[in-house]
Design a protein around this motif. Structure first.
Motif, PDB file in Angstrom:
ATOM      1  N   UNK A  73      -3.442  24.318   4.424  1.00  0.00           N
ATOM      2  CA  UNK A  73      -3.487  22.877   4.200  1.00  0.00           C
ATOM      3  C   UNK A  73      -4.899  22.349   4.401  1.00  0.00           C
ATOM      4  N   UNK A  74      -5.496  22.777   5.525  1.00  0.00           N
ATOM      5  CA  UNK A  74      -6.846  22.288   5.830  1.00  0.00           C
ATOM      6  C   UNK A  74      -7.843  22.773   4.792  1.00  0.00           C
ATOM      7  N   UNK A  75      -7.656  24.008   4.352  1.00  0.00           N
ATOM      8  CA  UNK A  75      -8.617  24.515   3.369  1.00  0.00           C
ATOM      9  C   UNK A  75      -8.447  23.777   2.039  1.00  0.00           C
ATOM     10  N   UNK A  76      -7.208  23.363   1.747  1.00  0.00           N
ATOM     11  CA  UNK A  76      -6.987  22.574   0.534  1.00  0.00           C
ATOM     12  C   UNK A  76      -7.745  21.261   0.603  1.00  0.00           C
ATOM     13  N   UNK A 113       1.725  25.862  -5.916  1.00  0.00           N
ATOM     14  CA  UNK A 113       2.997  25.887  -5.177  1.00  0.00           C
ATOM     15  C   UNK A 113       2.731  26.188  -3.708  1.00  0.00           C
ATOM     16  N   UNK A 114       1.864  27.183  -3.481  1.00  0.00           N
ATOM     17  CA  UNK A 114       1.585  27.564  -2.091  1.00  0.00           C
ATOM     18  C   UNK A 114       1.001  26.388  -1.329  1.00  0.00           C
ATOM     19  N   UNK A 115       0.124  25.648  -1.941  1.00  0.00           N
ATOM     20  CA  UNK A 115      -0.521  24.524  -1.252  1.00  0.00           C
ATOM     21  C   UNK A 115       0.479  23.433  -0.916  1.00  0.00           C
ATOM     22  N   UNK A 116       1.339  23.113  -1.912  1.00  0.00           N
ATOM     23  CA  UNK A 116       2.338  22.074  -1.639  1.00  0.00           C
ATOM     24  C   UNK A 116       3.313  22.526  -0.566  1.00  0.00           C
ATOM     25  N   UNK A 117       3.682  23.810  -0.630  1.00  0.00           N
ATOM     26  CA  UNK A 117       4.590  24.338   0.386  1.00  0.00           C
ATOM     27  C   UNK A 117       3.958  24.279   1.769  1.00  0.00           C
ATOM     28  N   UNK A 118       2.647  24.539   1.822  1.00  0.00           N
ATOM     29  CA  UNK A 118       1.963  24.463   3.116  1.00  0.00           C
ATOM     30  C   UNK A 118       2.066  23.055   3.682  1.00  0.00           C
ATOM     31  N   UNK A 119       1.829  22.066   2.837  1.00  0.00           N
ATOM     32  CA  UNK A 119       1.937  20.687   3.306  1.00  0.00           C
ATOM     33  C   UNK A 119       3.368  20.379   3.763  1.00  0.00           C
ATOM     34  N   UNK A 120       4.327  20.851   2.972  1.00  0.00           N
ATOM     35  CA  UNK A 120       5.738  20.629   3.309  1.00  0.00           C
ATOM     36  C   UNK A 120       6.083  21.309   4.631  1.00  0.00           C
ATOM     37  N   UNK A 121       5.566  22.499   4.863  1.00  0.00           N
ATOM     38  CA  UNK A 121       5.843  23.214   6.115  1.00  0.00           C
ATOM     39  C   UNK A 121       5.237  22.490   7.296  1.00  0.00           C
ATOM     40  N   UNK A 122       4.037  21.961   7.116  1.00  0.00           N
ATOM     41  CA  UNK A 122       3.425  21.178   8.198  1.00  0.00           C
ATOM     42  C   UNK A 122       4.344  20.018   8.548  1.00  0.00           C
ATOM     43  N   UNK A 123       4.873  19.363   7.520  1.00  0.00           N
ATOM     44  CA  UNK A 123       5.834  18.278   7.766  1.00  0.00           C
ATOM     45  C   UNK A 123       7.056  18.810   8.502  1.00  0.00           C
ATOM     46  N   UNK A 124       7.470  20.015   8.123  1.00  0.00           N
ATOM     47  CA  UNK A 124       8.621  20.621   8.781  1.00  0.00           C
ATOM     48  C   UNK A 124       8.379  20.862  10.264  1.00  0.00           C
ATOM     49  N   UNK A 125       7.174  21.262  10.612  1.00  0.00           N
ATOM     50  CA  UNK A 125       6.839  21.436  12.028  1.00  0.00           C
ATOM     51  C   UNK A 125       6.954  20.110  12.752  1.00  0.00           C
ATOM     52  N   UNK A 126       6.443  19.056  12.117  1.00  0.00           N
ATOM     53  CA  UNK A 126       6.553  17.718  12.707  1.00  0.00           C
ATOM     54  C   UNK A 126       8.028  17.378  12.932  1.00  0.00           C
ATOM     55  N   UNK A 127       8.845  17.633  11.904  1.00  0.00           N
ATOM     56  CA  UNK A 127      10.283  17.332  12.011  1.00  0.00           C
ATOM     57  C   UNK A 127      10.893  18.105  13.172  1.00  0.00           C
ATOM     58  N   UNK A 128      10.545  19.398  13.269  1.00  0.00           N
ATOM     59  CA  UNK A 128      11.128  20.217  14.329  1.00  0.00           C
ATOM     60  C   UNK A 128      10.754  19.720  15.712  1.00  0.00           C
TER      61      UNK A 128
END
Lengths: 387, 535, 364
Positions: free
Chosen positions: A223-226, A313-328
């Motif tokens: 995400x950060x590299x994006x 796809x990988x980049x968007x998924x990375x952002x989505x996963x970061x959001x998932x960590x926040x959710x968790x």
């Protein structure tokens, strides 16, 4: 003519907004330290931990995990092709932890006493002691790991070369300390089984937190590299630009595997405690959203992205996963916590709490930008051999 | 890079697995949700006519949940259709089979078919005739986790109800009472040997002995139906008529029914099964207890409250040493068990829970009733007689019982009024509040009035000062009892934590008594009712 | 960076030393804390509580807490359920309308307190007298104790910007060490609260249950809950109906975190080994890969060289052959030319033969 140009480069929309946030943050800081927690938060006797712990602390530490993940990958596992990602990851981690400590000063009642657990009265039965000790040590480790970049900028050759020799030891120490404090943050909640919903409470909480920190680290680096790629493109050198795609593919693949593994152990957790019947409740539905939407789905999307070599796809998924960590982390600290209380006693952050958190994140971004535009993070300093 | 076909399959794989996994999860969630959510069929108001049809249990574990069935609903429906019980119940040997549309359970499928064909068949018929019918689909009858509330209450044939039946049957006891001869396998009647149905007919049907449920339904309802058919006054034939608590409350109650004629004694010595007379040494035995059987008939609603298994004397089964028939409950235990309604002491103990008595008696610990000598002597009267242990079936025994009962005098006098202090000023603890002016005489006289007509109290409060001991406890009964502060110190003692401090002693004593006696005033938290606040 | 034997042994030594030092964790032991022998406790008999709130008033006075809005003799506050706050160490709550039950709620002074286990500055101490006391001199204000307490008792002075404290019942520790009773116990008019040794109070409670079996539920709350507390309860109504959680279990709070804490020295001991091992294996793999590559390169070079040499030799030989052939050819040519020249000379001589001026006679 040049003055006008200067003004336009200083007052970019981003800078203006960031500046306003910083000003707001400073005002809120004054209010916080003159009026106390009551005036600036919605914390109560039932809800002693709120957004500042849930987000600034738990999410902050999780997302800063990219440091140990990347340095372990490069130095311990010998994956030299990700070498250009190490410094940005270390910087993100260092700033992340520094901001965590910074945010902590807002949350505790007497921040000037933060050194007490180390020097005055050691509460070694507490997992919070463990978290504090490891975070403090790890912050120092990160500082040292980051320092070569600063020293290169300042021209301190001898010092820089000395510190670089410590890389191996620091990396190993970093992984040890990260394992300990990432899992201990989860272990904090072990002491309150009566307050955390059974679907989230498990004696495996420390393991869950550690595994998700790895996921967070991998995703955060992508995400950060994006973002850096987009906004700090001109500061990147050939090696960085070239390595970007490989980074996304490699880390994306790793993340897919770890997410899948996490899904499996979470399922085992539900089975071990025989909590299936909770899935049919409201909280159960939310748990399924977290598991299916923010664990299973990214696992697949990462796999698809790697399979098809689709960096987007990988980049968007990375952002989505970061959001998932926040959710968790939010779920464990605020949503599923105190689930047994009536809604009149439940917690929602005060706008000032949100304001401070936004302020802290903005400060982080600004410092990151400051460092990246001056120090050899996204490029290699020509005077120094490739490490 | 590779051929499109290969890439296509490889693309489907993760997707497919993903969808499969998500599907499994969602399925699990929905399944468990369905299990967790209670079905809509939960009945808020209970019914007394609820029968749970689980007859197939005798063939093995049930495959489907048992079916809740409301009998009265159906009898009402039958009445509307001008049908009677025979619409569902077959008659066998002049008796109505309690089974539904069959006489015996032959096989699992046979029974199941009877229910399915008959129930669903009728319901379907009604539906096709556009009338209100019943459920037709599986799940409507076989309700999973049905939250059923039955208000079914057993009906006791108490003295009043029994007398109404005696009158209706013109004292022909043989109409209902019978015994069974196992040799001839026939029922017969002997006058004077009548007993309650429950003495023989138990919960479950045994060999040659149907369950109480069957017996009462066969006997009672058949007769009621017969009478109703003849347009005579009859008892209920519907479930709720007997078993609904509200209907039970509406039954006519005869206030003072005449005594049952069963040759029961008026006064008798409680039998012990031990030999009387000379042959055995008779020293060191408890004196026999005279028992006013006639009076006790009046105190109880039915014989079964004491004669719980038989009308014979207790010692027949509850021998002194204990016997199999008496389930090893020894005579002493049977007579003195504190918490058993059937025992003497147990029943008397229950009387102590009455509001007029509970003020004092609720704070007396459980075991205490058997520790005072005076309590024993009230029943085991130690009056000098020639032969203290007569033969138990002799006339001597009966006359001795009558004599003893006459000799036992109830104590109804209170302490002379002038000896009861009118007001007692409690000023030992004035700190936040002023002294208490306790209306002592008023309280004592009120308590005495409450037990004046109570014969039990009159016998057991064997001295006028016994009543005083309700408050002036743990000290000898006297007109000048010791001050409370003699034993109750400032606060509870570390060495004797069961003894409260003086303030708590007063408060506990007063407040608990008021509570148990159901007094609305004084209100325990309105401190100034009893003592004014100190300025 | 290759790893020397000395280095490796050094790290192993450090790892084992660290592991050995971690003795206090005792993750898998049967060690049990049965409580201090003579610790004091309070027995709260709910059947005796009339809800007069005198205990709340006494607590307020004894601990110098700020006076509340509604005075303590205002019983209308009982219409709502309350919890302990920064200004009230204890509250009385009412349950049921017609014949209500009243329960006093305060810190239960657990035998193995969750708050003490959770506090990272050891601000809580379980005293031998039984009271769990709080030291405001070290408290950082992290509020983890509030998370940990299963009874939801500790309150925080959120409105104090500079000296916020955790506020909770102290069992009147200063008073009980002087032989006095806790404020609430002294004030209770019906002795719904009794102060004494925990062991003795348990006996009293059991005696009360035995003496009045119809009055009490056969369970002393606090005997085993969360490992046992120093505030015991007796009730006539089920505990769940009087606001007391029955699902907390008997596991003391510190036991819940024992496993996680015990894992720390294990990680510290094993991770260096594991990571160094991975690094070493990787390095070795790289080295072997490098060596193999090197060997392969050498072999390739050697082969190439040999081939080149062979080619050269062949070429040389061929060249030599060519040369010889050429020489032979030239010699032949020369001989032929010489022969031709001789033949021509012969012919010319014959022509000139008679006049041999030069004296070239045949005799010469």
């Amino acid at each position: 003519m040049s003055q006008q140009a200067n003004r336009s480069t200083l007052f970019t929309p981003f800078n203006v907004i960031a500046g306003l946030i910083v000003i707001m943050g400073l005002i809120l800081t004054v209010i916080r330290f003159t009026k106390g927690l009551d005036a600036t938060t919605n914390l109560s006797d039932y809800n002693p931990w709120g957004l500042w712990i849930g987000f600034d602390l738990l999410v902050g530490v999780a997302l800063a995990a990219g440091g140990y993940v990347t340095s372990a990958a490069v130095y311990i596992f010998g994956m030299k092709r990700y070498h250009s990602a190490v410094r940005p990851a270390i910087l993100t981690a260092f700033l992340g932890y520094a901001l965590v400590v910074f945010a902590l000063n807002y949350d505790v009642g007497r921040p000037w006493r933060l050194p007490y657990p180390f020097f005055v009265s050691q509460g070694t039965t507490s997992l919070l002691f463990e978290v504090g000790a490891c975070v403090a040590l790890y912050l120092s480790v990160l500082f040292i790991e980051f320092s070569p970049a600063a020293m290169e900028w300042l021209g301190l050759k001898k010092a820089r070369n000395l510190v670089v020799k410590l890389t191996m030891v620091l990396t190993i120490l970093g992984v040890i300390l990260s394992t300990l404090h990432q899992s201990s943050l989860g272990a904090l909640f072990l002491i309150a089984p009566s307050k955390l919903h059974p679907l989230w409470y498990s004696s495996y909480l420390p393991i869950f937190f550690f595994v998700t920190s790895t996921i967070a680290g991998l995703s955060m680096v992508i995400f950060e590299s994006t973002l850096s790629h987009h906004f700090l493109h001109d500061k990147m050198d050939e090696a960085h630009l070239a390595g970007n795609k490989g980074l996304a593919l490699g880390f994306g693949k790793a993340a897919a595997w770890v997410l899948a593994g996490y899904f499996v152990i979470k399922t085992i957790g539900v089975a071990a405690d025989n909590n299936w019947h909770y899935l049919g409740t409201g909280y159960g539905a939310w748990f399924l959203v977290e598991m299916l939407g923010f664990v299973a789905l990214p696992a697949f999307m990462y796999a698809v992205g790697v399979r098809d070599r689709n960096i987007k796809i990988i980049r968007w998924t990375a952002a989505w996963t970061v959001l998932g960590i926040v959710v968790n982390r939010f779920n464990i600290s605020m949503v599923a916590f105190n689930y047994h209380l009536p809604s009149s006693e439940r917690y929602f952050p005060h706008w000032m709490e949100i304001g401070i958190s936004v302020f802290i994140v903005t400060v982080g971004i600004l410092v990151f930008r400051f460092i990246c535009t001056r120090m050899p993070i996204l490029y290699e300093h020509p005077d120094y051999e490739s490490h | 890079m590779q051929g499109i076909g290969k890439m296509g399959i490889k693309k489907i794989y993760p997707f497919g697995m993903g969808i499969l996994l998500c599907g499994v999860f969602v399925l699990a969630a929905v399944w468990t949700a369905a299990a967790a959510v209670p079905p809509a069929e939960a009945l808020a108001l209970g019914r007394a006519d609820l029968i749970v049809i689980d007859g197939l249990k005798s063939f093995g574990p049930l495959e489907r949940p048992p079916v809740p069935f409301y009998h009265d609903k159906h009898t009402d429906a039958m009445v509307k259709q001008n049908k009677d019980c025979s619409a569902c119940h077959e008659t066998v040997k002049d008796k109505l089979s309690r089974k539904f549309k069959r006489v015996q359970d032959n096989s699992k499928t046979a029974v199941m078919d009877v229910y399915h064909d008959q129930c669903i068949g009728c319901h379907k018929e009604r539906k096709s005739a556009n009338k209100a019918g019943g459920p037709v689909t599986c799940g409507e009858c076989h309700i999973k986790d049905a939250m059923l509330r039955s208000t079914w209450q057993a009906i006791t044939l108490d003295k009043s109800l029994h007398y109404r039946h005696v009158k209706a049957n013109e004292k022909k006891c043989e109409t209902c009472h019978h015994e069974f001869n196992p040799q001839t396998k026939a029922l017969y009647y002997t006058k004077g040997d009548e007993g309650a149905c429950l003495y023989c007919h138990k919960k479950k049907t045994e060999e040659n002995r149907i369950s109480n449920r069957l017996a009462s339904h066969q006997a009672c309802i058949a007769c009621h139906r017969q009478l109703a058919a003849k347009d005579k006054d009859a008892g209920p034939a519907q479930c709720s008529g007997c078993h609904d608590p509200r209907q039970q409350a509406l039954l006519e109650k005869i206030a003072d029914p005449p005594r049952m004629e069963r040759n029961q004694p008026d006064a008798v010595l409680v039998k012990t099964g031990l030999k009387g007379g000379n042959p055995e040494p008779v020293t060191n035995r408890m004196r026999p207890v005279p028992f006013d059987h006639r009076a006790h008939e009046g105190y109880n609603n039915s014989c079964r409250q004491c004669h719980h298994a038989d009308l014979k004397s207790c010692a027949t089964c509850h021998t002194v040493q204990g016997d199999e028939e008496g389930r090893q409950v020894k005579l002493a235990q049977a007579m003195h068990q504190n918490d058993a309604r059937n025992s003497c002491v147990g029943c008397h103990k229950q009387q102590q829970a009455e509001p007029a008595c509970a003020g004092c008696h609720s704070s007396i610990v459980k075991g205490r009733s058997l520790t005072s000598e005076a309590a024993c002597k009230t029943c085991h009267m130690n009056i000098p007689v020639e032969n203290p242990y007569p033969d138990e079936s002799s006339a001597e025994s009966k006359s001795m019982a009558a004599d003893l009962l006459a000799a036992r005098k109830p104590v109804v006098e209170t302490v002379p009024v002038d000896q009861i202090p009118e007001t007692v000023t409690i000023q030992s603890l004035t700190h936040d509040y002023e002294a208490v002016a306790l209306p002592h005489r008023k309280i004592v006289l009120k308590l005495a009035a409450g037990v004046k007509d109570n014969r039990l109290a009159a016998y057991f409060h064997d001295a006028p000062t016994t009543l005083c001991q309700g408050c002036h406890h743990n000290s000898p009964a006297t007109v000048k009892p010791p001050q409370c502060g003699s034993c109750h110190g400032r606060s509870s003692e570390a060495l004797n934590l069961t003894r409260p401090g003086l303030m708590a002693a007063y408060h506990q004593q007063c407040i608990q008594c008021h509570d148990k006696m159901g007094l609305e005033k004084p209100v325990s938290r309105e401190c100034t009712t009893c003592h004014a606040k100190r300025k | 960076m290759s790893i020397s034997r000395r280095k490796f042994l050094g790290w192993m030594g450090a790892a084992s030393l660290t592991s050995a030092v971690g003795t206090s964790a005792r993750a898998a032991s049967n060690h049990e804390f049965k409580g201090y022998e003579d610790s004091m406790a309070v027995l709260h008999d709910i059947t005796r509580c009339i809800g007069c709130r005198k205990c709340e008033g006494a607590c307020n006075t004894v601990n110098d807490l700020p006076k509340p809005e509604k005075p303590f003799d205002d019983l209308t506050v009982l219409e709502e359920k309350r919890r302990t706050t920064a200004k009230a160490y204890t509250v009385v709550n009412q349950f049921g309308g017609q014949a209500p039950t009243f329960v006093k709620k305060q810190c239960n002074h657990c035998q193995e307190p969750a708050c003490a286990s959770a506090c990272f500055v050891k601000a809580f101490t379980k005293t031998p007298e039984g009271a769990v006391v709080y030291n405001e001199k070290v408290c950082v204000g992290c509020r983890y104790c509030m998370i940990a307490c299963p009874f939801e008792i500790p309150a925080y002075e959120y409105d104090e910007p500079f000296t916020p404290r955790i506020m909770k019942c102290t069992m009147c520790y200063p008073r009980i060490t002087k032989g006095l009773l806790p404020g609430c116990v002294e004030a209770c008019p019906t002795e719904a609260l009794v102060f004494g040794k925990r062991q003795a109070l348990l006996k009293v409670a059991r005696q009360r249950i035995a003496d009045y079996p119809d009055r009490y539920v056969d369970h002393i709350y606090g005997e085993k809950e969360m490992g046992g507390t120093n505030w015991l309860y007796l009730t006539s109504k089920p505990y769940g109906e009087v606001g007391m959680r029955e699902d907390l279990g008997n596991t003391p709070a510190p036991k819940l975190t024992k496993g996680a804490l015990g894992a720390v020295p294990m990680v510290v001991g094993l991770w260096p080994v594991l990571l160094t091992g991975i690094y070493a294996i990787n390095k070795r793999k790289e080295k072997i890969a490098a060596e193999e590559q090197h060997a392969a390169v050498d072999e390739a070079v050697a082969q190439t060289n040999a081939e080149a040499e062979a080619k050269l030799a062949a070429a040389m030989e061929k060249a030599a052959q060519n040369q010889e052939a050429a020489v032979a050819r030239e010699v032949k040519k020369a001989l032929e030319e010489a022969a031709k020249a001789a033949a021509e000379a012969e012919a010319a001589k014959d022509e000139k033969g008679s006049d041999a001026p030069d004296g070239t006679s045949e005799d010469a």
